[in-house]
Structure formats: structure tokens, C-alpha cells
Design a protein around this motif. Structure first.
Motif, PDB file in Angstrom:
ATOM      1  N   ASP A  71       5.743   4.718   0.597  1.00 50.63           N
ATOM      2  CA  ASP A  71       5.521   3.297   0.872  1.00 50.63           C
ATOM      3  C   ASP A  71       4.984   3.140   2.304  1.00 50.63           C
ATOM      4  N   ARG A  92       0.837  -1.207   0.000  1.00 52.43           N
ATOM      5  CA  ARG A  92       0.000   0.000   0.000  1.00 52.43           C
ATOM      6  C   ARG A  92       0.869   1.253   0.000  1.00 52.43           C
ATOM      7  N   LYS A  93       0.304   2.316  -0.532  1.00 55.22           N
ATOM      8  CA  LYS A  93       0.984   3.613  -0.549  1.00 55.22           C
ATOM      9  C   LYS A  93       0.160   4.573   0.295  1.00 55.22           C
ATOM     10  N   TRP A 133      -5.645   5.293  -0.127  1.00 55.47           N
ATOM     11  CA  TRP A 133      -6.133   4.583  -1.326  1.00 55.47           C
ATOM     12  C   TRP A 133      -5.371   4.992  -2.574  1.00 55.47           C
ATOM     13  N   VAL A 134      -4.328   5.816  -2.406  1.00 51.25           N
ATOM     14  CA  VAL A 134      -3.620   6.284  -3.595  1.00 51.25           C
ATOM     15  C   VAL A 134      -2.722   5.167  -4.141  1.00 51.25           C
ATOM     16  N   THR A 135      -2.375   5.275  -5.418  1.00 52.11           N
ATOM     17  CA  THR A 135      -1.482   4.258  -5.996  1.00 52.11           C
ATOM     18  C   THR A 135      -0.060   4.797  -6.090  1.00 52.11           C
ATOM     19  N   ASP A 136       0.085   6.094  -5.858  1.00 51.38           N
ATOM     20  CA  ASP A 136       1.409   6.692  -5.955  1.00 51.38           C
ATOM     21  C   ASP A 136       1.631   7.518  -4.686  1.00 51.38           C
TER      22      ASP A 136
END
Ligand code: SF4
Ligand code: SF4
Length: 375
Positions: free
Chosen positions: A119, A15-16, A113-116
């Protein structure tokens, strides 16, 4: 990390995280101040700190008009960012301490919930490292409470080992996102007989009366969880435009308000709870639901909630029934909230729709009563 213990970070894997500019949801949570923070804020800002007596005596940040955001939030920016309390620095990570320490991620935070972004595993490890003294101290006390609980279980003939139940759920994540399956688990968990997931008889469809029963169980849960006497105690749904929505249960209806930055409430609409249909998630919705169930099934705070209820029920209920009751009512509450949001927006329960339900629900799930503590 301290050699005395290890911290479980598995929830954070893959997850990010990034804090979303203009969100401010966590600034509605009235952070409790640690003793050193209390000294600093009381001396520098004596009018911005309040004494609270619940659930224990502590100092916390003052809230705008007693129910809005933290008084230090200005234009959704923190005015004391460099001195902000530890709660604010940790959010959306929470350290749960039971028989071990586990870092959990608050999925009500849209930044989770972001993908970028950063970490989450690295960020969570740093937070745990910074809190190792508090973890050590709390572990000592919580292990004592757990040992007492295990002794009570032993005397009552209850096996409190969660692993066999967790393994059975892990094998059925996808099935449990199917409403007839969820309804059967819910019903079985409330029976006097011990529930056995391997022997469940699940109907292919829910007939009208079974669906009505499930909807009424969901509505009852929603009335309990949303039925706060005021906006300050009500669950907040931070929508895609960063509006802070609350649905207050008033005179048999749900009144939707937005908490304004000033701390005032703006009425949006009145919702007839009986008009909210429990929606069936589509395939993409079921995938998001299965992933959330996987997360809940691994959370130590869910085990802590189960232990809390076993104790509340005087050690008279079967452990699998209580555990599956906690999981299935959590999923039902989340799906009902997702359905409520879809109802007011006129949308469906696809992956994005279920995600909104989780955003609305997860903070309350993490807040549930539990044996163990968040530090
Ligand atoms: S809830 Fe998450 S995204 Fe929103 S302000 Fe807090 S940390 Fe940032
Ligand atoms: S101190 Fe800052 S970050 Fe913390 S709740 Fe208040 S405004 Fe938000």
C-alpha cells in the motif's frame, strides 16, 4: 509523526507499489550521499564514490563509464542492498518540502503502476516518519523562502493563492484532455491578458494549421527536454522489457539508443522528429491523461515550479497564466513523448500508450525547477 507538521499523502491514496525485478531505472539517477553514507562508502569503497560540484558540492555513487547505471548494480541487482543510500530506499517516493511536506510518487517507476503490491500510503507515511528531522529542518528554511516570495507577490499585486486555479482545473480535468481545449489553454496562457478558464472559447476541432502549430510547440518542448548533450543527462524511458531507452537530439534528428548494463550505448534507430505526429488519445487514453492531470494539479512541486517562474518573469505575469502554462506544457510534453513511443512501436494512444508517455515523462516533471525542495 512530529507534532510540528503534517505530511500530505493524498497523491498516494489508492495506489500500490512493488519494485520490479530487473528494472533498475532508479539506479541510473546517481544518488547523492548523506554525510554518514559518504563516510561509510568512502572508507569501504573509495573508488566507487565521486565528488560532484553541481548543483552543489556533494559525494555520489560512481556511474559505469560515467553515464550508465550505478557502479554497484550487477545483473540489475544492488550489490550493497543493505547499505544502499537513503535516496535508493525512498524511491519511487519523493518528499517535497515547500509551505508543507508532501509525499509524491514518481510515476516513471513501473512499480508505481501495479495493482497488487504494498500500500503506497503506508509506505509513504513510513518514509515521511523516518525523514521527520530532515523535513522539520527543511521546512524552517523553505517557509522563509516562501514568505519572501509572498512579500514580492504582495508588492507586485499578484495573488499567489493556487487554490482557486486548482479548483477550476479540478472541475475541467476531462475537458483538458481534449487537444483543442489544451491548445486553447496553452495559447491563452501565453497572452498578455489574464486567462479565465470559465470564458475560454474552444473550437470543436483543430484545423490543420492549428494542429501544426500545436505539434510545433510540442516539438519545440521535446527538443528542449530531450536535447541533452549526452546520454547521462537525457531522460530515460524504461520500456516494458526493462530496456533503458534514450532519444538524443543530434543533428536535427532523434537518435534512439539503449543504455546497456555495461554502461555502453547501443544505437537502435534514427527518428525524423517531423515524422512524429501528435496523436489524439482515445477514450481510455484520455482517462489516464485526466488522472495524471489530477495528480499534477495537486502537486506542491507544480505550485513550486509556478512560483519559480513567477520569480523568473520578475513578477510581471499573471499567476493563472503561469500556472496553466506549466500544466498545459507538461501535458503537451507528456503526450508528445507518448506519441514518440507509439511512433517507434507502431501503436496507438490508448490508455496503455498514454501510461508509457507518463512513465517516460514524470521523472523530468518532478525534476523541474521549483521553489521548495525534495529531500
Ligand atoms: S524504478 Fe521502481 S521498479 Fe524500477 S528498480 Fe527503481 S523502485 Fe524498482
Ligand atoms: S546503491 Fe544500489 S540501489 Fe542505489 S543506485 Fe546503486 S545499485 Fe541502485
Amino acid at each position: 509523526m512530529s507534532p510540528e507538521f503534517q505530511v500530505d499523502l493524498s497523491e498516494l491514496e489508492g495506489r500500490k507499489f512493488t519494485c520490479i525485478d530487473g528494472c533498475g531505472l532508479c539506479c541510473l539517477c546517481q544518488p547523492e550521499l548523506l554525510p554518514n553514507e559518504e563516510r561509510l562508502f568512502r572508507s569501504k569503497f573509495p573508488n566507487m564514490v565521486v565528488l560532484k560540484n553541481e548543483p552543489h558540492r556533494h559525494y555520489a555513487m560512481a556511474m559505469k563509464k560515467g553515464m550508465g547505471s550505478c557502479a554497484f548494480l550487477n545483473d540489475r541487482r544492488c550489490k550493497v542492498y543493505n547499505d544502499r543510500p537513503h535516496f535508493c530506499r525512498e524511491f519511487p517516493f519523493h518528499i517535497h518540502v515547500g509551505m508543507r511536506a508532501q509525499v509524491q510518487l514518481d510515476l516513471s517507476c513501473r512499480g508505481a503502476w501495479v495493482t497488487d503490491g504494498e500500500d503506497a500510503m503506508t509506505a509513504g507515511a513510513k518514509i515521511a516518519e523516518d525523514a521527520k528531522e530532515a523535513i522539520n529542518h527543511t521546512l524552517y528554511e523553505s517557509k522563509r523562502v516562501y514568505r519572501e516570495f509572498f512579500d514580492n507577490c504582495h508588492e507586485s499585486g499578484i495573488d499567489p493563492d493556487p487554490e482557486p486555479m486548482q479548483a477550476l482545473v479540478r472541475e475541467r480535468l476531462e475537458k483538458m484532455t481534449y487537444l483543442p481545449y489544451l491548445a486553447t489553454v496553452l495559447e491563452g496562457s501565453a497572452e498578455d491578458e489574464q486567462i479565465d478558464l470559465r470564458k475560454l472559447r474552444v473550437p470543436a476541432e483543430l484545423d490543420k494549421s492549428a494542429m501544426r502549430e500545436l505539434e510545433s510547440a510540442a516539438l519545440e518542448g521535446a527538443n528542449d527536454s530531450l536535447g541533452a548533450p549526452n546520454a547521462f543527462d537525457a531522460p530515460v524511458y524504461c520500456d516494458e522489457a526493462n530496456r533503458w531507452n534514450v532519444f538524443l537530439s543530434e543533428h536535427g534528428r532523434f537518435e534512439q539508443y539503449i543504455i546497456k548494463d555495461s554502461g555502453d550505448l547501443e544505437h537502435v534507430r534514427s527518428v525524423d522528429p517531423n515524422a512524429v505526429r501528435l496523436l489524439v488519445p482515445d477514450e481510455s487514453g484520455r482517462k489516464v491523461m485526466a488522472d495524471y492531470l489530477r495528480i499534477l494539479n495537486n502537486r506542491d512541486s507544480i505550485i513550486g515550479s509556478t512560483y519559480y517562474l513567477v520569480d523568473e518573469y520578475d513578477y510581471e505575469d499573471y499567476f493563472p497564466n503561469v500556472y496553466l502554462g506549466v500544466l498545459s506544457t507538461s501535458m503537451l510534453d507528456m503526450i508528445w513523448r507518448a506519441s514518440l513511443i507509439a511512433h517507434v512501436k507502431g501503436t496507438k494512444l490508448d490508455g496503455a500508450g498514454v501510461r508509457e508517455g507518463i512513465i517516460y515523462y514524470d521523472m523530468d516533471r518532478l525534476d523541474g525547477p521549483s521553489i521548495g525542495a525534495f529531500i
